[in-house]
Motif scaffolding. Structure first.
Motif, mmCIF file in Angstrom:
data_model
loop_
_atom_site.group_PDB
_atom_site.id
_atom_site.type_symbol
_atom_site.label_atom_id
_atom_site.label_comp_id
_atom_site.label_asym_id
_atom_site.label_seq_id
_atom_site.Cartn_x
_atom_site.Cartn_y
_atom_site.Cartn_z
ATOM 1 N N SER A 471 26.936 4.680 -6.947
ATOM 2 C CA SER A 471 26.850 5.118 -5.552
ATOM 3 C C SER A 471 26.424 4.034 -4.566
ATOM 4 C CB SER A 471 25.896 6.309 -5.436
ATOM 5 O OG SER A 471 24.596 5.943 -5.881
ATOM 6 N N GLY A 472 26.047 2.858 -5.021
ATOM 7 C CA GLY A 472 25.603 1.819 -4.106
ATOM 8 C C GLY A 472 26.728 1.260 -3.250
ATOM 9 N N ASN A 473 26.382 0.795 -2.066
ATOM 10 C CA ASN A 473 27.399 0.267 -1.155
ATOM 11 C C ASN A 473 27.849 -1.138 -1.524
ATOM 12 O OD1 ASN A 473 27.281 2.608 0.470
ATOM 13 N ND2 ASN A 473 25.501 1.808 1.589
ATOM 14 N N ASP A 474 26.994 -1.897 -2.191
ATOM 15 C CA ASP A 474 27.292 -3.302 -2.462
ATOM 16 C C ASP A 474 27.705 -3.573 -3.898
ATOM 17 O OD1 ASP A 474 26.580 -3.929 0.162
ATOM 18 O OD2 ASP A 474 24.450 -4.105 -0.383
ATOM 19 N N ILE A 475 27.984 -2.523 -4.676
ATOM 20 C CA ILE A 475 28.311 -2.711 -6.089
ATOM 21 C C ILE A 475 29.642 -3.450 -6.226
ATOM 22 C CG2 ILE A 475 28.865 -1.530 -8.248
ATOM 23 C CD1 ILE A 475 26.938 0.661 -7.447
ATOM 24 N N ALA A 476 29.668 -4.434 -7.113
ATOM 25 C CA ALA A 476 30.889 -5.206 -7.351
ATOM 26 C C ALA A 476 32.019 -4.297 -7.834
ATOM 27 C CB ALA A 476 30.608 -6.303 -8.385
ATOM 28 N N GLU A 477 33.230 -4.627 -7.441
ATOM 29 C CA GLU A 477 34.381 -3.759 -7.721
ATOM 30 C C GLU A 477 34.625 -3.573 -9.214
ATOM 31 O OE1 GLU A 477 37.904 -4.932 -5.763
ATOM 32 O OE2 GLU A 477 37.055 -4.851 -3.747
ATOM 33 N N ASP A 478 34.466 -4.640 -9.994
ATOM 34 C CA ASP A 478 34.783 -4.574 -11.420
ATOM 35 C C ASP A 478 33.575 -4.230 -12.284
ATOM 36 O OD1 ASP A 478 33.452 -6.880 -10.855
ATOM 37 O OD2 ASP A 478 34.633 -8.155 -12.193
ATOM 38 N N TRP A 479 32.506 -3.729 -11.677
ATOM 39 C CA TRP A 479 31.279 -3.456 -12.430
ATOM 40 C C TRP A 479 31.171 -1.983 -12.764
ATOM 41 C CZ3 TRP A 479 27.869 -6.019 -15.146
ATOM 42 C CH2 TRP A 479 26.641 -5.436 -15.465
ATOM 43 N N ASN A 480 30.955 -1.687 -14.039
ATOM 44 C CA ASN A 480 30.728 -0.316 -14.503
ATOM 45 C C ASN A 480 29.342 -0.299 -15.137
ATOM 46 O OD1 ASN A 480 30.662 2.202 -15.680
ATOM 47 N ND2 ASN A 480 32.703 2.079 -16.572
ATOM 48 N N GLY A 481 28.359 0.207 -14.417
ATOM 49 C CA GLY A 481 26.969 0.048 -14.817
ATOM 50 C C GLY A 481 26.357 1.172 -15.620
ATOM 51 N N LEU A 482 27.148 2.172 -16.039
ATOM 52 C CA LEU A 482 26.591 3.248 -16.857
ATOM 53 C C LEU A 482 26.615 2.835 -18.319
ATOM 54 C CD1 LEU A 482 25.482 6.134 -17.110
ATOM 55 C CD2 LEU A 482 27.845 6.912 -17.417
ATOM 56 N N ALA A 483 25.454 2.814 -18.957
ATOM 57 C CA ALA A 483 25.344 2.356 -20.339
ATOM 58 C C ALA A 483 24.597 3.389 -21.167
ATOM 59 C CB ALA A 483 24.625 1.011 -20.387
ATOM 60 N N ILE A 484 25.277 3.949 -22.161
ATOM 61 C CA ILE A 484 24.630 4.887 -23.087
ATOM 62 C C ILE A 484 24.180 4.105 -24.313
ATOM 63 C CG2 ILE A 484 24.839 7.055 -24.330
ATOM 64 C CD1 ILE A 484 25.265 7.264 -21.272
ATOM 65 N N LEU A 485 22.890 4.117 -24.573
ATOM 66 C CA LEU A 485 22.350 3.409 -25.729
ATOM 67 C C LEU A 485 22.137 4.401 -26.866
ATOM 68 C CD1 LEU A 485 21.274 0.900 -27.093
ATOM 69 C CD2 LEU A 485 19.051 1.323 -26.035
ATOM 70 N N HIS A 486 23.017 4.352 -27.842
ATOM 71 C CA HIS A 486 22.891 5.220 -29.016
ATOM 72 C C HIS A 486 21.926 4.594 -30.019
ATOM 73 C CE1 HIS A 486 26.315 7.776 -27.833
ATOM 74 N NE2 HIS A 486 26.841 6.652 -27.363
ATOM 75 N N ASN A 487 21.345 5.408 -30.865
ATOM 76 C CA ASN A 487 20.501 4.867 -31.929
ATOM 77 C C ASN A 487 21.095 5.100 -33.310
ATOM 78 O OD1 ASN A 487 19.519 7.565 -32.826
ATOM 79 N ND2 ASN A 487 18.560 7.573 -30.798
#
Length: 688
Positions: A471-487
Motif C-alpha cells: 500500500s505504500g506510495n513509494d514502493i518500487a514497481e518490481d518489489w513484492n514484499g510479502l514473505a511467508i516464513l514457514h518452519n
C-alpha cells in the motif's frame, strides 16, 4: 573499475577490491589463514604477503590493502604486484616457520587431519626444519559447550571464530585476552556459546583448534562417501553435504549456495545426524489389545484394508513437516481413490490457501532479497529459532544499512536491534493506521518486507500484512514484499500440489478432534494426537515419536538422507534430496509404501517406480520439474489478498517453535540435540 598488472597480466577489477581479490580474479592463488570473504579484514596471519612494484621495500599483506591504494607508474602505467617472486616465497616461508614455532605438530591424532589449511600450506611453504629450540607454549583447552571441541594449543590466533560469532551470529561471547605469547582465544565467561550457528566456527578454523565434539575420532575424511543434498530441519532448504560410511551418516557439512545459506548452516542441521539412527522404526507394527506388536507388511496392510473397507468409513490424512512431495502426492491420490478429500498439511488454524495464488504462501522477495529491503516487519515469528540462517541474513542487512526492523509478537533476542510494536493484531492495525515512529519509517520504505510466521498465519493477519507490503506510495514497481516464513520443509510443496481439504473435506483441526474413522499420519509428529479417541491411526514415519506412540498401525519410512525426495523451500524454490544411505531393516521409502498399500486396497495407483511417479507429478504441476528454480508469485495475487475484508485479530502472536533443538522427531531422537537443549535451558536460567 581499476586496471592492475598481476604477475605481468593486466586485469580490470572493481575499485573496492583488495589485492588478494584482484589476484584471485587474475587466477593467482594467495594463501591465507585469517582472511575470509564473509568476515571483516583482520590482517593477523600475514600469510598473504605479496610484492608491490614501486611500493615499500618489503612484502605487503594483500588482504588489507586495496587496489585503489596503489600508486601508478611514473608515466601513468597501471600499478603492478607480484605473487610469486623470491621475496614473496621467502616471506611466506618465514611466516610459516613462525606459525609452527608453537604449534604442537600433532597431525596424526588431530581430527582436522586431512582437511587442515595449516597442513596443506605447510606442504607448500614449510621448510625442512626449525631454527627455534625453545620449549613450545601450551594453552589450556576451553569449554564452549556440547558442540565445539577445543584444543587451543593449536590455535594461531587468526580470530575467524571471534569475528564470526560477533559479526554473523551476533553473540559477542568470544574474544582474545593477553598479549604476545600469552594471547588466548576464549569465551569470556567460560560458558557454552548461545548461538544456533556456533558449529560454523569448526569449518572456519584453519587449524585443529576448534573441531566437532560429537564427530571427534569417528572417522577420517578419506573414509567417507560424500553426497550432496539439501536440509529439511527448517524451510530454507540449505545446501548440505552428507558424509556417510557404510550404513551410517557420520556428519553433515554446508555447501556454498549464495541464494539461500551462503556457506552457513544451523547447529540443528549440522549435528542432527546421530538422531537419524536412534529410536528408528525398522519394521511394521500392529496394535493388538493395548500393545504394539511387530508384524509383517502383509499383516499391517490387511489390518488397514479391514478398517478402510468398512461401510461409511471416514478417512483422512495429515502430512508432517518432513514429508517429501512424492509421498504427499501418492497419499493424496490414494485418498482420492477412496473417495476422501480430508487431507491437510497445514497447522491447525492456518489460513494459507493455494487457491488464492502462490504469492500468498511463499517468501516472495526471496531469501537473498532480504538484503534489498529497506524496512522489515516481523509478525508472529522468531526467525532465530525458525530459520537461523535467514536470521543471520537479516542481521547482515541490518549491519550494512541499519535498516528499521519492527516486531509484532513475542519479544526475543534476535541478535539485532528492533522496535517492539506489540504482541497482537491491534498493534498491526495501529501500524496500518500510521501510528507510531516505526510507521513513519515504514511509509518511507521503497522495498518494505513483511515477514509473517506460521504463528500468525490467519486470514485477518495475512490480509493486513499484504496491505502493508503493497500500500505504500513509494514502493518500487518490481518489489513484492510479502514473505511467508514457514518452519516445515514440507509445507510449500504440500500447498503446491494441493494437499489441503477439498470440497466437504476435513482440515487439520477437525481431523485432530477424532472425526475420522481412519487417519493416515505421514510423519506428523508435531501434533497432539491424544484427542483422536477411537480413530484408527496409521502412522507412516521414521522414529518412535509422538505419532508412533498413538499409532494403531506403524509403517516404517525413510528419512531425508535415505531417499531421493522433492522439497520446495519457503521461497518456492524446488529442491531435491539425494540418498546417502539406505533405510534400516524393513523400512521403505514412503511413496513405495503408499503405492503397495493402494494395491492391497484394490485401487492400485498408476505408477510403479519413482520415475513414473515423478512423471505424473510433473504432468500435473510442471514447475516442480524445474529443480533449483522459483516459480515467482504474482504481485496481483498479493494485492487481491490485501483487498480481502479483514477484522482486527485480538489474539497474541507467538512462534510455534518453543524449543529450537527439539522441533522434530529426528532432533528429539538425537542425544546431541538433547544435550544442547539442556545447555540452552541452563543458559536461560542463568540469565534470569
Amino acid at each position: 573499475m581499476t586496471s592492475i598488472k598481476i604477475d605481468g597480466q593486466l586485469v580490470e577489477v572493481p575499485d573496492h577490491y583488495t589485492l588478494m581479490q584482484a589476484a584471485e580474479a587474475a587466477g593467482a592463488e594467495i594463501p591465507r589463514f585469517c582472511y575470509h570473504e564473509r568476515l571483516s579484514v583482520a590482517g593477523n596471519c600475514r600469510m598473504c604477503l605479496v610484492e608491490v612494484k614501486g611500493g615499500p621495500p618489503k612484502p605487503t599483506a594483500s588482504c588489507a590493502m586495496g587496489v585503489k591504494d596503489l600508486r601508478p607508474g611514473p608515466n601513468g602505467e597501471p600499478p603492478e604486484m607480484f605473487t610469486n617472486t623470491p621475496m614473496v616465497k621467502k616471506a611466506r616461508e618465514g611466516v610459516m616457520e613462525f606459525l609452527l614455532i608453537n604449534h604442537p605438530l600433532d597431525c596424526p591424532i588431530c581430527d582436522q587431519g586431512g582437511e587442515c589449511d595449516l597442513q596443506d600450506q605447510a606442504m607448500a611453504y614449510g621448510v625442512s626444519g626449525s631454527r627455534f629450540d625453545e620449549n613450545k607454549r601450551a594453552v589450556e583447552d576451553k569449554y564452549m559447550g556440547p558442540l565445539v571441541k577445543t584444543s587451543m594449543t593449536r590455535c594461531i590466533q587468526c580470530t575467524r571464530c571471534v569475528r564470526f560469532t560477533t559479526e554473523v551470529a551476533g553473540v559477542a561471547e568470544m574474544g582474545a585476552i593477553g598479549r604476545g605469547e600469552d594471547m588466548e582465544i576464549i569465551t569470556y565467561l567460560e560458558k557454552a556459546l548461545s548461538s544456533e550457528l556456533q558449529g560454523n566456527v569448526v569449518d572456519l578454523c584453519p587449524v585443529g583448534a576448534l573441531t566437532s565434539k560429537p564427530y571427534a575420532f569417528h572417522a577420517r575424511p578419506w573414509e567417507l562417501t560424500k553426497t550432496e543434498s539439501i536440509d529439511v530441519m527448517d524451510a530454507l532448504g540449505s545446501s548440505i553435504r552428507v558424509d556417510s560410511r557404510g550404513s551410517a551418516v557420520m556428519r553433515i557439512l554446508p555447501r556454498v549456495n549464495e541464494a539461500i545459506n551462503e556457506e552457513w548452516i544451523s547447529d540443528k542441521t549440522r549435528y542432527i545426524w546421530d538422531g537419524l539412527k536412534n529410536q528408528r522404526l525398522d519394521r511394521p507394527y500392529v496394535r493388538r489389545g493395548k500393545k504394539l506388536a511387530a508384524a509383517s507388511w502383509d499383516e499391517a496392510f490387511a489390518a488397514i484394508a479391514k478398517a478402510v473397507k468398512k461401510p461409511g468409513a471416514k478417512i483422512g490424512a495429515i502430512a508432517g513437516d518432513l514429508a517429501g512431495v512424492e509421498e504427499m502426492f501418492a497419499l493424496k491420490a490414494l485418498l482420492a481413490s477412496l473417495g476422501s478429500t480430508s487431507i491437510d498439511a497445514r497447522p491447525a488454524g492456518s489460513a494459507l490457501d493455494p487457491n488464492k495464488g502462490r504469492a500468498g504462501y511463499i517468501f516472495n522477495p526471496t531469501i537473498a532479497g532480504i538484503e534489498q529491503a529497506d524496512a522489515i516487519l516481523l509478525i508472529g515469528t522468531n526467525p532465530r529459532h525458525e530459520a537461523s540462517v535467514l536470521n543471520a541474513r537479516i542481521r547482515k542487512a541490518w549491519r550494512a544499512s541499519n535498516l528499521p526492523i519492527g516486531v509484532i509478537g513475542q519479544a526475543n533476542d534476535l541478535t539485532y536491534s528492533y522496535t517492539h510494536l506489540g504482541v497482537g493484531g491491534q498493534s498491526l492495525a495501529d501500524l496500518a493506521a500510521g501510528k507510531g515512529e516505526f510507521a513513519e519509517s515504514w511509509a518511507k520504505a521503497k522495498n518494505p518486507l513483511v515477514i509473517v510466521g506460521e504463528g500468525a498465519a490467519t486470514a485477518e493477519v495475512l490480509a493486513q500484512a499484504a496491505a502493508l507490503a503493497t500500500s505504500g506510495n513509494d514502493i518500487a514497481e518490481d518489489w513484492n514484499g510479502l514473505a511467508i516464513l514457514h518452519n516445515g520443509a514440507a509445507r510449500v510443496g504440500a500447498l503446491d500440489i494441493g494437499f489441503v481439504p477439498g470440497k466437504g473435506g476435513m482440515n487439520t483441526a477437525t481431523l485432530l478432534k477424532g472425526d475420522a474413522d481412519v487417519l493416515f499420519v505421514l510423519g506428523a509428529d508435531e501434533y497432539d494426537l491424544s484427542t483422536l479417541g477411537d480413530t484408527l491411526v496409521v502412522y507412516i514415519g521414521t522414529h518412535g515419536d509422538n505419532g508412533a506412540h498413538r499409532a494403531d498401525i506403524i509403517l516404517p519410512g525413510a528419512t531425508y538422507t535415505e531417499k531421493s525426495a522433492t522439497y520446495v523451500n519457503t521461497e518456492g524454490r524446488v529442491q531435491m534430496t539425494a540418498r546417502a544411505v539406505f533405510p534400516p531393516g524393513e523400512a521403505k521409502e514412503d511413496w513405495a509404501i503408499v503405492r503397495a498399500l493402494s494395491g492391497v486396497l484394490g485401487n492400485p495407483l498408476p505408477f510403479n517406480s519413482l520415475a513414473q511417479l515423478r512423471a505424473a507429478i510433473y504432468a500435473t504441476f510442471p514447475h516442480l520439474a524445474r529443480i533449483d528454480t522459483i516459480e515467482p508469485g504474482k504481485l496481483a495475487q498479493v494485492k487481491k489478498l490485501a483487498n480481502a475484508s479483514a477484522k482486527v485479530s485480538k489474539a497474541s502472536f507467538a512462534s510455534p517453535i518453543s524449543e529450537f533443538y527439539l522441533s522434530n522427531p529426528i532432533a528429539r531422537a538425537s542425544a546431541t540435540m538433547g544435550e544442547c537443549a539442556a545447555t540452552a535451558a541452563g543458559l536461560r536460567q542463568a540469565a534470569e
